[in-house]
Design an enzyme around this catalytic site. Structure first.
Site, PDB file in Angstrom:
ATOM      1  N   ASP A 192       0.020   6.698 -10.228  1.00  0.00           N
ATOM      2  CA  ASP A 192      -0.483   5.370  -9.848  1.00  0.00           C
ATOM      3  C   ASP A 192      -1.693   5.491  -8.919  1.00  0.00           C
ATOM      4  O   ASP A 192      -2.347   4.488  -8.632  1.00  0.00           O
ATOM      5  CB  ASP A 192       0.617   4.535  -9.173  1.00  0.00           C
ATOM      6  CG  ASP A 192       1.267   5.274  -8.024  1.00  0.00           C
ATOM      7  OD1 ASP A 192       1.864   6.342  -8.277  1.00  0.00           O
ATOM      8  OD2 ASP A 192       1.174   4.812  -6.876  1.00  0.00           O
ATOM      9  N   ASN A 193      -1.961   6.706  -8.444  1.00  0.00           N
ATOM     10  CA  ASN A 193      -3.137   6.902  -7.597  1.00  0.00           C
ATOM     11  C   ASN A 193      -4.259   7.609  -8.341  1.00  0.00           C
ATOM     12  O   ASN A 193      -5.223   8.055  -7.719  1.00  0.00           O
ATOM     13  CB  ASN A 193      -2.756   7.711  -6.346  1.00  0.00           C
ATOM     14  CG  ASN A 193      -1.822   6.922  -5.432  1.00  0.00           C
ATOM     15  OD1 ASN A 193      -1.778   5.688  -5.498  1.00  0.00           O
ATOM     16  ND2 ASN A 193      -1.076   7.612  -4.603  1.00  0.00           N
ATOM     17  N   LYS A 241      -7.913  -4.188   0.824  1.00  0.00           N
ATOM     18  CA  LYS A 241      -6.639  -3.499   1.080  1.00  0.00           C
ATOM     19  C   LYS A 241      -6.097  -3.906   2.443  1.00  0.00           C
ATOM     20  O   LYS A 241      -6.835  -3.870   3.431  1.00  0.00           O
ATOM     21  CB  LYS A 241      -6.875  -1.988   1.020  1.00  0.00           C
ATOM     22  CG  LYS A 241      -5.621  -1.144   1.039  1.00  0.00           C
ATOM     23  CD  LYS A 241      -5.950   0.277   0.592  1.00  0.00           C
ATOM     24  CE  LYS A 241      -4.755   1.203   0.687  1.00  0.00           C
ATOM     25  NZ  LYS A 241      -5.103   2.560   0.212  1.00  0.00           N
ATOM     26  N   GLY A 255       0.733  -3.850  -3.756  1.00  0.00           N
ATOM     27  CA  GLY A 255       1.688  -4.394  -2.796  1.00  0.00           C
ATOM     28  C   GLY A 255       1.022  -4.884  -1.523  1.00  0.00           C
ATOM     29  O   GLY A 255       1.637  -5.579  -0.718  1.00  0.00           O
ATOM     30  N   ARG A 256      -0.215  -4.462  -1.332  1.00  0.00           N
ATOM     31  CA  ARG A 256      -0.910  -4.879  -0.107  1.00  0.00           C
ATOM     32  C   ARG A 256      -2.414  -4.938  -0.308  1.00  0.00           C
ATOM     33  O   ARG A 256      -3.163  -4.925   0.661  1.00  0.00           O
ATOM     34  CB  ARG A 256      -0.592  -3.925   1.024  1.00  0.00           C
ATOM     35  CG  ARG A 256      -0.921  -2.481   0.675  1.00  0.00           C
ATOM     36  CD  ARG A 256      -0.927  -1.685   1.899  1.00  0.00           C
ATOM     37  NE  ARG A 256      -0.894  -0.263   1.601  1.00  0.00           N
ATOM     38  CZ  ARG A 256      -0.995   0.649   2.527  1.00  0.00           C
ATOM     39  NH1 ARG A 256      -1.119   0.289   3.778  1.00  0.00           N
ATOM     40  NH2 ARG A 256      -0.963   1.908   2.204  1.00  0.00           N
ATOM     41  N   ARG A 268     -12.632  -2.055  -0.560  1.00  0.00           N
ATOM     42  CA  ARG A 268     -12.895  -0.919  -1.451  1.00  0.00           C
ATOM     43  C   ARG A 268     -13.710  -1.372  -2.649  1.00  0.00           C
ATOM     44  O   ARG A 268     -13.477  -2.461  -3.190  1.00  0.00           O
ATOM     45  CB  ARG A 268     -11.547  -0.343  -1.899  1.00  0.00           C
ATOM     46  CG  ARG A 268     -11.667   0.834  -2.829  1.00  0.00           C
ATOM     47  CD  ARG A 268     -10.384   1.625  -2.864  1.00  0.00           C
ATOM     48  NE  ARG A 268      -9.304   0.883  -3.506  1.00  0.00           N
ATOM     49  CZ  ARG A 268      -8.028   1.241  -3.434  1.00  0.00           C
ATOM     50  NH1 ARG A 268      -7.648   2.288  -2.733  1.00  0.00           N
ATOM     51  NH2 ARG A 268      -7.102   0.540  -4.053  1.00  0.00           N
ATOM     52  N   ASP A 291      -7.327   5.985  -3.823  1.00  0.00           N
ATOM     53  CA  ASP A 291      -6.118   5.706  -3.054  1.00  0.00           C
ATOM     54  C   ASP A 291      -5.821   6.796  -2.043  1.00  0.00           C
ATOM     55  O   ASP A 291      -5.023   7.694  -2.263  1.00  0.00           O
ATOM     56  CB  ASP A 291      -4.913   5.515  -3.988  1.00  0.00           C
ATOM     57  CG  ASP A 291      -4.444   4.065  -3.947  1.00  0.00           C
ATOM     58  OD1 ASP A 291      -5.194   3.215  -3.428  1.00  0.00           O
ATOM     59  OD2 ASP A 291      -3.338   3.781  -4.438  1.00  0.00           O
ATOM     60  N   ASP A 322       5.196  -4.656   4.103  1.00  0.00           N
ATOM     61  CA  ASP A 322       4.740  -5.869   4.780  1.00  0.00           C
ATOM     62  C   ASP A 322       3.377  -6.341   4.280  1.00  0.00           C
ATOM     63  O   ASP A 322       2.820  -7.299   4.805  1.00  0.00           O
ATOM     64  CB  ASP A 322       4.680  -5.631   6.300  1.00  0.00           C
ATOM     65  CG  ASP A 322       3.776  -4.457   6.666  1.00  0.00           C
ATOM     66  OD1 ASP A 322       3.126  -3.894   5.755  1.00  0.00           O
ATOM     67  OD2 ASP A 322       3.711  -4.110   7.862  1.00  0.00           O
ATOM     68  N   GLY A 340       2.444  -1.628  -8.385  1.00  0.00           N
ATOM     69  CA  GLY A 340       1.518  -2.763  -8.344  1.00  0.00           C
ATOM     70  C   GLY A 340       0.874  -2.878  -6.983  1.00  0.00           C
ATOM     71  O   GLY A 340       1.227  -2.163  -6.043  1.00  0.00           O
TER      72      GLY A 340
END
Ligand code: AMP
Ligand code: MG
EC number: 2.7.7.-
Length: 487
Positions: A252-253, A113, A92-93, A176, A262, A125, A90
């Site tokens: 996932d990319n 992003k 995450g950032r 993006r 990605d 993080d 998912g």
């Protein structure tokens, strides 16, 4: 031309609801400032390029401000990473801020992003550092300019926010753009979590918005999968023809639209090396340059598995069977053009393969070889390029075959040959060391080098005065840079 507050939103993915994404607000960066913006990407949103220099631009894309109609969402997906299944990944950032509708009638996802933590951040993080944001920006715009389908990048916003990687760095955000941020991993997520209704909703969404022409076919989902196979075959053929190594071809990319997506530790080849591994965490070379071709098929098979609830297995297999022949046809077509050939002969493939082997053995610069080959007649060009090869006998034999092949190809002037070849053989590519120089300057607060390099790469086929330094072989220190996977 529009002002920043005139963007029109139509947030179709957000409307799918909470099973597909979670509402999350961006976490602002300290002292956000413009590092670089792409005028060509600004035009996709009908934005006047001048607005990039206004303070509100850095505030919007640095997470401080939001349009009233934006609906920032973190998307959920999963995927196969290095061949193993990870049940939940998912955003995450990154956040899908919303979908903007432009005057040409296109929808563009705005994806920020480095926008902070989300429910999918796992151990991370939620941040992105300046270095990796600049790399993604330069690569997406450079690939597009080369004619390779890719997500786009509007801008990079730098900051004072400290971010800890191997050392302390500064946080940044890259905005993006893509027609969709749906990945193979989205389908895998709903398949493996056994949520058939949501999976069907996702499939309908993709079919209706991104493959509407497949609706006309007797089996729309199958037609859509076939189209995805075809687009991937073409995209990867272009990667191979231009020496682009993605580095992290996890499912996932992989974009459902067949665009390069990605960016991590990617690289463009300097010296030709079929076995090149650009990702230092890829110990087995799963994503090495030449493995990208079979991995493309592996990834499509993983998507096919997730589509078994909608499409017959024998039909999926048949569609997967299209990948390799299509890849080969596209690749050979591009390589013929790179060699200046306008016709097809049966022995063209071995001609290309022999050349690549010679380049591999002698460490010949992949980009400059083709560019110089088009500078003058075939006979003069090979005579000049000969010095770059160690196996002179091998090269002379190849050069004789090439000259004979060019003679059979047609009767055209040197100027015609140059024009045709320079239009497909770039002079400027995003070499790792060039990115590294621009990043080092940007990290010390000087953004002029990133902007200049971006400018050179936005017209890669056109010789530009004052840009000679971007058309050189790398210095020794720049050839084998270790690009950190942490980003
Ligand atoms: P990537 O290898 O960049 O495609 O990322 C794989 C997964 O890790 C995705 O779900 C990312 O959103 C997540 N991820 C990567 N870096 C971070 C980070 N610094 N904080 C949170 N999530 C991250
Ligand atoms: Mg990713």
């Amino acid at each position: 031309m529009k002002a920043l507050d005139e963007l029109t939103f139509d947030n179709r993915f957000a409307r799918l609801g909470d099973a597909f994404s979670t509402h999350v607000l961006p976490e602002p960066l300290d002292a956000p400032r413009l590092v670089v913006a792409s005028n060509a990407a600004m035009a996709l949103l009908d934005l006047d390029p001048a607005v990039a220099e206004t303070p509100v631009f850095a505030e919007l894309f640095g997470g401080h401000k939001l349009w009233a109609e934006a609906e920032p969402r973190a998307m959920v997906y999963s995927g196969h990473q290095f061949g193993g299944y990870t049940p939940q990944l998912g955003d995450g950032r990154g956040l899908l801020l919303g979908e903007v509708y432009n005057q040409a009638g296109e929808h563009w996802d705005l994806h920020l992003k480095g926008a902070g933590m989300t429910p999918y951040s796992r151990m991370g993080d939620g941040r992105a550092v300046l270095r990796s944001s600049i790399r993604e920006f330069l690569a997406s715009e450079a690939l597009h300019a080369l004619g390779i389908p890719s997500s786009r990048a509007l801008c990079v916003i730098g900051s004072d926010t400290p971010v800890w990687r191997e050392k302390q760095e500064r946080g940044a955000m890259v905005l993006r753009l893509a027609h969709s941020h749906i990945r193979f991993g989205h389908f895998e997520y709903f398949y493996y979590t056994k949520k058939p209704e949501q999976q069907a909703e996702l499939a309908e969404h993709v079919l209706n918005l991104h493959y509407p022409e497949c609706r006309e076919q007797p089996e729309p989902y199958l037609a859509m999968f076939r189209e995805i196979v075809e687009r991937n075959a073409e995209m990867i053929a272009k990667w191979q023809a231009y020496g682009f190594c993605h580095g992290v071809m996890n499912t996932d990319n992989m974009s459902i639209l067949g665009i390069t997506f990605d960016f991590g530790p990617f690289a463009f080849l300097d010296d030709f090396d079929a076995h090149f591994i650009c990702n230092h965490s890829d110990h087995e070379g799963r994503y090495s340059f030449s493995n990208q071709v079979p991995i493309g098929q592996w990834n499509l098979s993983a998507l096919a598995q997730a589509l078994t609830p909608f499409i017959r297995v024998d039909a999926l297999k048949e569609a997967l069977g299209l990948y390799l022949p299509l890849y080969q046809a596209h690749y050979l077509d591009l390589m013929r053009r790179r060699l200046g050939l306008t016709t097809a002969e049966d022995d063209d493939q071995p001609l290309v393969e022999r050349l690549l082997k010679l380049m591999q053995n002698s460490g010949v610069d992949y980009t400059l070889f083709f560019r110089r080959l088009g500078d003058e007649s075939a006979a003069l060009a090979v005579a000049r390029l000969r010095d770059d090869f160690v196996d002179l006998g091998g090269f002379d034999a190849w050069a004789d075959q090439y000259k004979a092949r060019v003679a059979r190809d047609g009767d055209y002037s040197e100027a015609q040959r140059r024009e045709r070849m320079h239009a497909v053989n770039p002079l400027y590519i995003l070499r790792n060391y060039l990115a590294q120089n621009a990043i080092a300057a940007a990290e010390s607060g000087d953004y002029s080098e990133v902007r200049r390099l971006h400018e050179a790469l936005s017209k890669p086929f056109e010789e530009q005065p004052g840009m000679e330094q971007y058309a050189q072989r790398p210095p020794d220190w720049g050839k084998h840079l270790e690009i950190s996977c942490s980003s």
